[in-house]
Design a protein around this motif. Sequence first.
Motif, PDB file in Angstrom:
ATOM      1  N   GLU A  39      28.596   1.886 -13.351  1.00 42.98           N
ATOM      2  CA  GLU A  39      28.690   1.144 -14.610  1.00 42.98           C
ATOM      3  C   GLU A  39      27.490   0.230 -14.805  1.00 42.98           C
ATOM      4  O   GLU A  39      27.002   0.046 -15.921  1.00 42.98           O
ATOM      5  N   LYS A  40      27.010  -0.337 -13.707  1.00 40.70           N
ATOM      6  CA  LYS A  40      25.872  -1.250 -13.792  1.00 40.70           C
ATOM      7  C   LYS A  40      24.609  -0.554 -14.276  1.00 40.70           C
ATOM      8  O   LYS A  40      23.717  -1.193 -14.816  1.00 40.70           O
ATOM      9  N   LEU A  97      36.844  -5.831  -1.014  1.00 40.86           N
ATOM     10  CA  LEU A  97      37.308  -4.446  -1.062  1.00 40.86           C
ATOM     11  C   LEU A  97      38.051  -4.077   0.221  1.00 40.86           C
ATOM     12  O   LEU A  97      39.009  -3.300   0.194  1.00 40.86           O
ATOM     13  N   ARG A 103      34.452   5.377 -25.107  1.00 46.49           N
ATOM     14  CA  ARG A 103      33.896   6.169 -24.011  1.00 46.49           C
ATOM     15  C   ARG A 103      34.066   7.651 -24.337  1.00 46.49           C
ATOM     16  O   ARG A 103      35.053   8.069 -24.935  1.00 46.49           O
ATOM     17  N   VAL A 122      32.395   3.227  -8.930  1.00 44.74           N
ATOM     18  CA  VAL A 122      32.526   3.081 -10.385  1.00 44.74           C
ATOM     19  C   VAL A 122      31.749   1.853 -10.848  1.00 44.74           C
ATOM     20  O   VAL A 122      30.970   1.904 -11.801  1.00 44.74           O
ATOM     21  N   PHE A 123      31.952   0.728 -10.126  1.00 53.04           N
ATOM     22  CA  PHE A 123      31.283  -0.517 -10.526  1.00 53.04           C
ATOM     23  C   PHE A 123      29.765  -0.348 -10.453  1.00 53.04           C
ATOM     24  O   PHE A 123      29.032  -0.835 -11.314  1.00 53.04           O
ATOM     25  N   GLN A 144      34.384   1.053  -5.799  1.00 57.88           N
ATOM     26  CA  GLN A 144      33.101   0.342  -5.898  1.00 57.88           C
ATOM     27  C   GLN A 144      31.997   1.240  -6.479  1.00 57.88           C
ATOM     28  O   GLN A 144      31.066   0.747  -7.091  1.00 57.88           O
ATOM     29  N   MET A 159      31.379  -6.129 -19.466  1.00 51.26           N
ATOM     30  CA  MET A 159      31.114  -4.826 -18.840  1.00 51.26           C
ATOM     31  C   MET A 159      32.441  -4.120 -18.571  1.00 51.26           C
ATOM     32  O   MET A 159      33.399  -4.730 -18.124  1.00 51.26           O
ATOM     33  N   ASP A 160      32.464  -2.841 -18.838  1.00 59.08           N
ATOM     34  CA  ASP A 160      33.647  -2.054 -18.524  1.00 59.08           C
ATOM     35  C   ASP A 160      33.845  -1.970 -17.018  1.00 59.08           C
ATOM     36  O   ASP A 160      32.905  -2.137 -16.246  1.00 59.08           O
ATOM     37  N   GLY A 161      35.046  -1.703 -16.637  1.00 60.14           N
ATOM     38  CA  GLY A 161      35.295  -1.292 -15.263  1.00 60.14           C
ATOM     39  C   GLY A 161      35.097  -2.356 -14.220  1.00 60.14           C
ATOM     40  O   GLY A 161      34.837  -2.060 -13.072  1.00 60.14           O
ATOM     41  N   ARG A 173      31.691  -8.944  -1.618  1.00 61.75           N
ATOM     42  CA  ARG A 173      32.274  -7.749  -2.235  1.00 61.75           C
ATOM     43  C   ARG A 173      32.891  -6.838  -1.174  1.00 61.75           C
ATOM     44  O   ARG A 173      33.993  -6.308  -1.330  1.00 61.75           O
ATOM     45  N   ILE A 193      38.209   1.076 -18.741  1.00 65.00           N
ATOM     46  CA  ILE A 193      37.384   2.242 -19.069  1.00 65.00           C
ATOM     47  C   ILE A 193      38.221   3.328 -19.730  1.00 65.00           C
ATOM     48  O   ILE A 193      37.878   3.832 -20.798  1.00 65.00           O
ATOM     49  N   ARG A 202      28.546   7.063 -20.029  1.00 65.86           N
ATOM     50  CA  ARG A 202      29.525   6.504 -20.963  1.00 65.86           C
ATOM     51  C   ARG A 202      30.818   7.311 -20.996  1.00 65.86           C
ATOM     52  O   ARG A 202      31.627   7.167 -21.898  1.00 65.86           O
TER      53      ARG A 202
END
Lengths: 202, 202
Positions: free
Chosen positions: A96-97, B31, A78, A92-93, A90, B1-3, B27, A72, A102
């Motif tokens: 992002e989904k 983690l 971005r 962040v993930f 997590q 996908m980013d990140g 997950r 990223i 952006r």
Amino acid sequence: MDGTSEILEQAIEQLAKLPGTGRKSARRIALYLLKQNEDDVMKLANALISLKKSITRCSTCGVISDGDPCSICENAKRHTGQICVVEESQDVFLIEKTNEFRGRYHVLGGVISPLDNIGPDDVRINQLMQRVNDENEQLEEVILALNPDSEGEATSYYINKLLKPYEKIKVTRIAYGIPMGTELEFIDEATLGRAFASRNTF
Amino acid sequence: MDGTSEILEQAIEQLAKLPGTGRKSARRIALYLLKQNEDDVMKLANALISLKKSITRCSTCGVISDGDPCSICENAKRHTGQICVVEESQDVFLIEKTNEFRGRYHVLGGVISPLDNIGPDDVRINQLMQRVNDENEQLEEVILALNPDSEGEATSYYINKLLKPYEKIKVTRIAYGIPMGTELEFIDEATLGRAFASRNTF
């Protein structure tokens, strides 16, 4: 005791330490693995080893990542004008989904919690302020996306206060309100109250 | 996908294959492991590797074991006159915990199930009959302790038939009935019926 395998017991003991896994499910997993072929078990073991040995953290935003900088921070496409502050990688993930954001992130790695002896210096707030200073020219918005519990709230207020002197930077917070797809009667009062206070023009 | 971290995704994918573990818990476990120190993760990975590489099966009774023969077959204090036939190794461990049985075991590794294409030769029934022939002199009782489902029943009947010619050997079956500590109203009809049919003198 007769008829126990030390090796099996050790595997069960280790598996039982995982979150959400008691001794019964640990035993079930161990016996399942015993039935799998060696390749598959090695794949799992190696995945766990590289999880710990090969994964790193982005030195800029702090997200767990295969490389430093992370994909990223490295991505020139971005927006550099926005930083979204989150508690853990997590988050962040998850964000992002949604494909809604952006800009870039900043992972605190925790929140301020006096009861647990976690002060501002124990989470990556200093690094955030360092970034804000360094990127002051281009930075337009810091979005706070911490969990809506008392520690998250306190941390948000604290960061907001630190960012006050930077008049050019807008500090925003993600909306807390009624989750999509639920019915009002199932919503707790605190959420409903917050949803009213944060109502928008339709 | 980013990140996203490829390494993290791989670990999640492998963990999600475990029984009782969906992608969400996989997950969570990944983690969690990321936060543990390297030693602990290595301990888990190594326990899984030795589970597959070092564990063996007793060539006599078929139970999973650290050595061959297993500690039960090797134990001179166990009664050699009794063999308890079970489906899987875990059944041995369960029965050992009760301290009710001091004989030896025979693990079939499954039960006859025509629908799944598992015939008598696919489970260790031949090995059982070999043992019965070899130990004919000292053998007094074969105890059938298979699961009370249709495959277990069919396998019990099949073994019972094979053992008929050995007149000196008593073939018994563990009692199926009302489990301890429950109330009758919660028991299914089949169990209650079986409990009546198997009633004992008080």
